[in-house]
Write a protein that holds these residues in place. Sequence first.
Motif, PDB file in Angstrom:
ATOM      1  N   LEU A 285      20.796 114.958  72.536  1.00 36.26           N
ATOM      2  CA  LEU A 285      21.987 115.323  72.058  1.00 36.26           C
ATOM      3  C   LEU A 285      23.014 114.450  73.000  1.00 36.26           C
ATOM      4  CD1 LEU A 285      23.850 116.234  69.783  1.00 36.26           C
ATOM      5  CD2 LEU A 285      23.921 118.485  70.948  1.00 36.26           C
ATOM      6  N   ASP A 286      23.576 113.403  72.857  1.00 38.28           N
ATOM      7  CA  ASP A 286      24.487 112.922  73.844  1.00 38.28           C
ATOM      8  C   ASP A 286      25.867 113.347  73.649  1.00 38.28           C
ATOM      9  OD1 ASP A 286      25.512 111.394  75.818  1.00 38.28           O
ATOM     10  OD2 ASP A 286      24.896 109.343  74.949  1.00 38.28           O
ATOM     11  N   ILE A 287      26.223 114.497  74.377  1.00 32.20           N
ATOM     12  CA  ILE A 287      27.679 114.953  74.278  1.00 32.20           C
ATOM     13  C   ILE A 287      28.775 114.189  75.160  1.00 32.20           C
ATOM     14  CG2 ILE A 287      29.049 116.986  74.499  1.00 32.20           C
ATOM     15  CD1 ILE A 287      26.638 118.791  73.904  1.00 32.20           C
ATOM     16  N   GLU A 288      29.688 113.814  74.583  1.00 31.15           N
ATOM     17  CA  GLU A 288      30.843 112.958  75.129  1.00 31.15           C
ATOM     18  C   GLU A 288      32.243 113.989  74.771  1.00 31.15           C
ATOM     19  OE1 GLU A 288      31.240 109.275  73.793  1.00 31.15           O
ATOM     20  OE2 GLU A 288      29.199 108.676  74.158  1.00 31.15           O
ATOM     21  N   SER A 289      32.538 114.831  75.933  1.00 30.66           N
ATOM     22  CA  SER A 289      33.572 115.712  75.797  1.00 30.66           C
ATOM     23  C   SER A 289      34.723 115.278  76.588  1.00 30.66           C
ATOM     24  CB  SER A 289      33.202 117.139  76.165  1.00 30.66           C
ATOM     25  OG  SER A 289      32.926 117.491  77.580  1.00 30.66           O
ATOM     26  N   ASP A 290      35.989 115.384  76.147  1.00 29.39           N
ATOM     27  CA  ASP A 290      37.173 114.850  76.623  1.00 29.39           C
ATOM     28  C   ASP A 290      38.409 116.063  76.674  1.00 29.39           C
ATOM     29  OD1 ASP A 290      39.401 113.870  77.977  1.00 29.39           O
ATOM     30  OD2 ASP A 290      39.645 112.178  76.541  1.00 29.39           O
ATOM     31  N   VAL A 291      38.634 116.936  77.725  1.00 25.94           N
ATOM     32  CA  VAL A 291      39.466 117.980  77.520  1.00 25.94           C
ATOM     33  C   VAL A 291      40.662 117.621  78.521  1.00 25.94           C
ATOM     34  CG1 VAL A 291      39.710 120.334  77.940  1.00 25.94           C
ATOM     35  CG2 VAL A 291      37.315 119.697  77.257  1.00 25.94           C
ATOM     36  N   GLY A 292      41.678 117.894  77.940  1.00 25.67           N
ATOM     37  CA  GLY A 292      43.079 117.517  78.640  1.00 25.67           C
ATOM     38  C   GLY A 292      43.255 118.804  79.488  1.00 25.67           C
ATOM     39  N   MET A 293      43.573 119.879  79.060  1.00 29.21           N
ATOM     40  CA  MET A 293      43.677 121.111  80.011  1.00 29.21           C
ATOM     41  C   MET A 293      42.758 122.532  79.380  1.00 29.21           C
ATOM     42  SD  MET A 293      47.598 121.296  81.385  1.00 29.21           S
ATOM     43  CE  MET A 293      48.271 119.865  82.232  1.00 29.21           C
ATOM     44  N   GLY A 294      41.904 122.873  79.998  1.00 22.73           N
ATOM     45  CA  GLY A 294      41.257 123.948  79.452  1.00 22.73           C
ATOM     46  C   GLY A 294      39.768 124.195  79.665  1.00 22.73           C
ATOM     47  N   ALA A 295      38.825 124.566  78.941  1.00 23.20           N
ATOM     48  CA  ALA A 295      37.426 124.773  79.187  1.00 23.20           C
ATOM     49  C   ALA A 295      36.339 124.276  78.305  1.00 23.20           C
ATOM     50  CB  ALA A 295      37.216 126.341  79.103  1.00 23.20           C
ATOM     51  N   PHE A 296      35.463 123.880  78.773  1.00 24.82           N
ATOM     52  CA  PHE A 296      34.403 123.168  77.706  1.00 24.82           C
ATOM     53  C   PHE A 296      32.927 123.640  78.258  1.00 24.82           C
ATOM     54  CE2 PHE A 296      31.028 120.057  76.929  1.00 24.82           C
ATOM     55  CZ  PHE A 296      30.993 120.046  75.695  1.00 24.82           C
ATOM     56  N   GLU A 297      32.270 124.290  77.312  1.00 26.37           N
ATOM     57  CA  GLU A 297      30.591 124.532  77.656  1.00 26.37           C
ATOM     58  C   GLU A 297      29.750 124.254  76.874  1.00 26.37           C
ATOM     59  OE1 GLU A 297      30.598 128.888  78.268  1.00 26.37           O
ATOM     60  OE2 GLU A 297      31.665 129.078  76.186  1.00 26.37           O
ATOM     61  N   VAL A 298      28.536 124.011  77.024  1.00 26.15           N
ATOM     62  CA  VAL A 298      27.289 123.926  76.279  1.00 26.15           C
ATOM     63  C   VAL A 298      26.430 125.216  76.681  1.00 26.15           C
ATOM     64  CG1 VAL A 298      25.479 122.242  75.644  1.00 26.15           C
ATOM     65  CG2 VAL A 298      27.704 121.636  76.166  1.00 26.15           C
ATOM     66  N   VAL A 299      26.010 125.797  75.522  1.00 27.31           N
ATOM     67  CA  VAL A 299      25.064 127.108  75.920  1.00 27.31           C
ATOM     68  C   VAL A 299      24.212 126.826  74.948  1.00 27.31           C
ATOM     69  CG1 VAL A 299      26.855 128.442  77.275  1.00 27.31           C
ATOM     70  CG2 VAL A 299      26.687 128.623  74.762  1.00 27.31           C
TER      71      VAL A 299
END
Length: 340
Positions: A285-299
């Motif tokens: 799984l190729d995840i491409e995340s783009d967050v301006g301001m905040g939080a990102f997680e993979v669990v």
Amino acid sequence: MTEPPLTSPTAPVPPRRPKRLLRSRDDHLLGGVCGGLGQYFGVDPIIFRAVTVVLAVVGGLAFIAYPILWIFVPRDDGTGNPEPLPIWRLFGKGDGASPSAGRVLAVIGGVLGALVLAGVLFVVSGWVTAVGGGVIIASVVVALGLLAVGGAVAGRRAARWLVLPALVIALPSGVVAAAGVKFEGGYGERDYRPTSVAALPADGYKIGAGTMWIDLRDLRLAPGTTTRLPVHVGMGEATVLVPATVCVQARAKSGAGVVNVLGHQQDGVDLDYRLSGATSASPRLDIESDVGMGAFEVVHDPSEARFGGSHRSFGPPGFHRDDGDRFPLTNRACTQGPRG
């Protein structure tokens, strides 16, 4: 015998009067505080007015500091001396030198009104930039700047006040643009649970502002395949749940906030975290995340989520952790091959 020439006695030099902070009598918009500070430090008062606006919008310190200075710093009487301004007279009868309680309230009300208007402009500017109107904001700032310069050349002192709204508008727009905040995909809370690859949106999951929960535990991926998953968050939080049998490869970008990918956590500004190096035949799984301001997680499991509810667990700036013993979040599927 020649008499010595007569000499007049040297007049004593009066001692220099110490410099004193006074509110300006002529250069004032409200109480003359910023004008007095400019005269005291020998700089343009517009600098202090700009700082006042910034302190009002960011933290609200100006709401406290300005009224205190207005009350306790006396006004220049026109000769460089302070006007008598006993504090007890402020709420008594006006005597021509000291303002009455009504004037005090009127001035405070004017300050609060101006600061509320500045706060509204601040929020609107950031929002317009985030929805793609950065060119509009830039045009407004340039127009205000040109009007201020033109007014100054023409000798109109009032025109320089245009610098203040220009600053209030430009500051949030610049921050939002620098962080890459984009309000795309709506607002609020989103909960996605796709059960097939065909159900994944081609352009990924997006949310402008809010929280997003993407549960992929029912998604069946074939060994040896690679599935791309873009995730975009303007401002807020996003959690992606993946099966432990899936090898996660990721690139997580964030203007400001926190990134946690399977136990590897970083926070700060201008983050660009990459997870690669898969060697097994497990589905990827190729995840491409783009967050301006905040939080990102993979669990792997909801109980391991760190950015929501009772499981929130932020680390200090620059924090990096691998809690493989406490949370089974290591990317083992990338090295151990497919499991049943």
